[in-house]
Design a protein around this motif. Structure first.
Motif, short mmCIF file in Angstrom:
data_model
loop_
_atom_site.label_atom_id
_atom_site.label_comp_id
_atom_site.label_asym_id
_atom_site.label_seq_id
_atom_site.Cartn_x
_atom_site.Cartn_y
_atom_site.Cartn_z
N TRP A 28 -0.77 0.78 10.73
CA TRP A 28 -0.50 0.87 9.30
C TRP A 28 0.79 1.61 8.98
CZ3 TRP A 28 -0.32 5.49 6.47
CH2 TRP A 28 -0.35 5.38 5.07
N GLU A 32 -7.61 -1.46 4.09
CA GLU A 32 -7.22 -0.05 4.00
C GLU A 32 -7.01 0.36 2.55
OE1 GLU A 32 -6.40 3.74 4.44
OE2 GLU A 32 -7.10 2.48 6.09
N ASP A 60 0.84 -1.20 0.00
CA ASP A 60 0.00 0.00 0.00
C ASP A 60 0.88 1.26 0.00
OD1 ASP A 60 -1.48 2.26 0.96
OD2 ASP A 60 -2.89 0.98 2.00
N ALA A 66 -9.87 2.88 6.12
CA ALA A 66 -10.46 1.86 6.98
C ALA A 66 -10.21 2.17 8.45
CB ALA A 66 -9.91 0.48 6.64
N ALA A 118 -3.99 6.40 7.39
CA ALA A 118 -4.85 5.21 7.28
C ALA A 118 -6.30 5.56 7.55
CB ALA A 118 -4.36 4.14 8.25
N THR A 120 -9.29 3.16 0.50
CA THR A 120 -8.61 4.38 0.06
C THR A 120 -8.27 4.34 -1.43
OG1 THR A 120 -7.59 4.28 2.28
CG2 THR A 120 -6.82 6.00 0.83
#
Length: 586
Positions: A459, A134, A105, A454, A451, A138
């Protein structure tokens, strides 16, 4: 997503077991020429060759029994990519799969390219799901390749394979855009090509491809992969919708723009600027959209979405242009926003259009839609009203903060910003410092990442490691002590790969934001206080230099950490408070 109809399992061959000895099986030998008598390539080779052809340069993941064919193939192909195609595929092996997903991510956010990861069947695949949630929330592009048990065991736990799930894809489908199962070598290249294109097509997001163990290990006569493209499909806006939206904006007296994460994912910053300046509209950025509009621009109303002054600015617009956000909980100031004018909502995710307010919904990529609006709008001369509205809003916010006892918190955030170069990329966890940054952080010429999609804790550090790999330069991660424990094992990854990540851990002895929430709601916190390690000593046990700082020395210590080589940790023992809630009606 509805699973495909089950495919009848053949009576033979028997399931292929992973290699039982250090000697590679025949299917793992060096590739022979395509016209040779014994072509010894397998499905794993096809996977790695396809990813290489699509432009993969970094891969995150953890080996597992059914996935060994993927990693074995990677070892044969990682070093043979020509320099003009990005060099070799670099494997960064995380310590847990959810952190591998966070790293993929962060890599994708920082570079704009899909994050790619390998995971194994069952527990490994399931552990990655929190990270994928997440990315899904996003709209971050990730291509995950998971192994699966041999074909003969699919369709329920009939044969009792280790790691087996009744329906592994079904577990993933709630947090990915698309998923599919590959059971034969001929399906590998098309599946990965679809996955790459789907991940990059607006709305971007994670895609799941699982391949059976025997498909990865069986020899194939398919030639080496060379001709494959994963270019995203365009998502333009319908012309009649843009015509009406432009008509509304051209006639508006108090237009306001709300820019969300979709503007950044779509790389639509220049188009947003053109529209804002054409209609002379103040621009508010959501936490996910932070950086989509220059913080210091005269039309920038910044990101104080939790302040009633911003809520009122949005509500008072006679035309509110909303791009790349659902106007959800945080952006609507916890659903206290009550727009009184027309709304134009542009989003690549069709399901969010009008999900919270009636609007002229335009299903489109932010960049294409804003470019279309800019072409239809005649720039109007500034009468100063929009700039005055922005100035008034920011003065109200400043005065409200001045009226609270927040000098400590503002000093800490100011010290972090002052310590970093303008182009720094920063990664913020779900912690009080991160919540402050949602509102007050000026990304300047860098990028802000959090983050907030979610809202999962832990994260930031994993994402920062992925970004550092992709960028090849230093980034900052900010966690609280509670969130830091989710990623503490990744210090080994940072050390093993000498990744330039500065990790700031704000140690307040517990889950600080939950402590505040519970105290406000119930008068006292429960289960928020934590026993935690000596973070500096623990970091140094991994071979990672660490410094314990104070609010007074924070700026200097962060500057030193930023200029150092490799990973490092800065621990700030302190408690931060949130600014008071300022919702409408309170």
């Amino acid at each position: 997503m509805t699973p495909p109809e089950p495919i009848a399992a053949p009576a033979s061959p028997e399931p292929v077991a992973p290699p039982a000895s250090p000697e590679p099986p025949a299917a793992s030998a060096s590739p022979e020429p395509v016209d040779g008598p014994a072509l010894a390539r397998n499905g794993g080779d096809l996977v790695v060759e396809t990813l290489t052809a699509l432009g993969t340069d970094v891969l995150f993941g953890i080996p597992g029994q059914h996935a060994l064919g993927l990693f074995d193939a990677l070892s044969r192909h990682a070093g043979d990519v020509p320099p003009d195609r990005g060099g070799s595929i670099r494997l960064v092996a995380s310590r847990t799969e959810n952190n591998a997903a966070f790293a993929a991510d962060g890599y994708a956010r920082a570079t704009g390219r899909p994050g790619v990861m390998f995971v194994s069947t069952g527990p490994g695949a399931l552990t990655a799901l929190a990270g994928l949630q997440e990315a899904y929330a996003t709209s971050v592009p990730i291509v995950l390749i998971s192994s699966q048990i041999p074909r003969a065991g699919l369709g329920g736990r009939r044969k009792g394979f280790l790691h087996q799930l009744d329906d592994q894809r079904r577990s993933a489908e709630n947090v990915v855009k698309h998923s599919e199962l590959v059971e034969h070598a001929a399906g590998i290249v098309p599946a990965l090509q679809r996955a790459w294109r789907t991940a990059l097509t607006a709305p971007q997001g994670p895609v799941w491809v699982e391949i059976t163990q025997d498909t990865l290990l069986e020899p194939t006569v398919l030639p080496p992969v060379a001709d494959v493209s994963g270019a995203p499909e365009p998502l333009p806006a319908r012309a009649e919708l843009l015509d009406l939206a432009a008509q509304w904006l051209a006639g508006a007296e108090r237009p306001v723009i709300l820019a969300g994460g979709g503007v950044r994912r779509g790389r639509a910053e220049a188009e947003l600027l053109a529209v804002a300046e054409a209609v002379r509209a103040p621009v508010v950025c959501t936490p996910g959209g932070k950086g989509a509009f220059d913080w210091q621009h005269p039309l920038s109303a910044q990101s104080w979405v939790e302040d009633v002054a911003t809520t009122e600015l949005l509500a008072d617009a006679d035309v509110l242009l909303v791009i790349g956000t659902s106007l959800g909980e945080v952006t609507s100031n916890y659903f206290t926003l009550r727009p009184r004018g027309r709304i134009v909502q542009i989003d690549a995710t069709a399901r969010v259009l009008e999900s919270n307010f009636p609007a002229l919904g335009i299903h489109a990529d932010a960049k294409l839609a804003l470019a279309g609006l800019a072409e239809r709008l005649q720039p109007r001369a500034s009468d100063g009203r929009a700039e005055d509205a922005v100035e008034t809003l920011l003065e109200i916010v400043e005065g409200r903060l001045d009226g609270q006892d927040l000098a400590h918190e503002r000093g800490v955030l100011g010290a972090i910003r002052a310590a970093l170069p303008d182009d720094a990329q920063t990664f913020w966890d779900m912690t009080i410092a991160g919540y402050w940054a949602w509102s007050c952080w000026d990304p300047r010429s860098g990028e802000f990442h959090s983050a907030q999609g979610a809202g999962g804790i832990g994260w930031a550090y994993g994402a920062a490691l992925g970004a550092a790999v992709g960028l090849g330069r230093r980034v900052l991660a900010v966690n609280g002590d509670g969130g830091a424990m989710y990623g503490i094992g990744e210090l080994a990854v940072a050390r093993q790969h000498n990744l330039p990540v500065t990790w700031l851990i704000v140690d307040d002895g517990g889950y600080g934001i939950l402590r505040e929430y519970m105290t406000d709601a119930f008068g006292a916190p429960t289960a928020t206080e934590l026993v935690r390690p000596d973070f500096a000593a623990l970091a140094e046990a991994f071979g990672v230099p660490a410094t314990v700082t104070t609010p007074e020395t924070l700026r200097e210590d962060l500057v030193d950490a930023w200029l150092a080589e490799g990973p490092n940790v800065v621990v700030l023992p302190t408690r931060l408070a949130m600014f008071a809630a300022t919702h409408l009606g309170t």
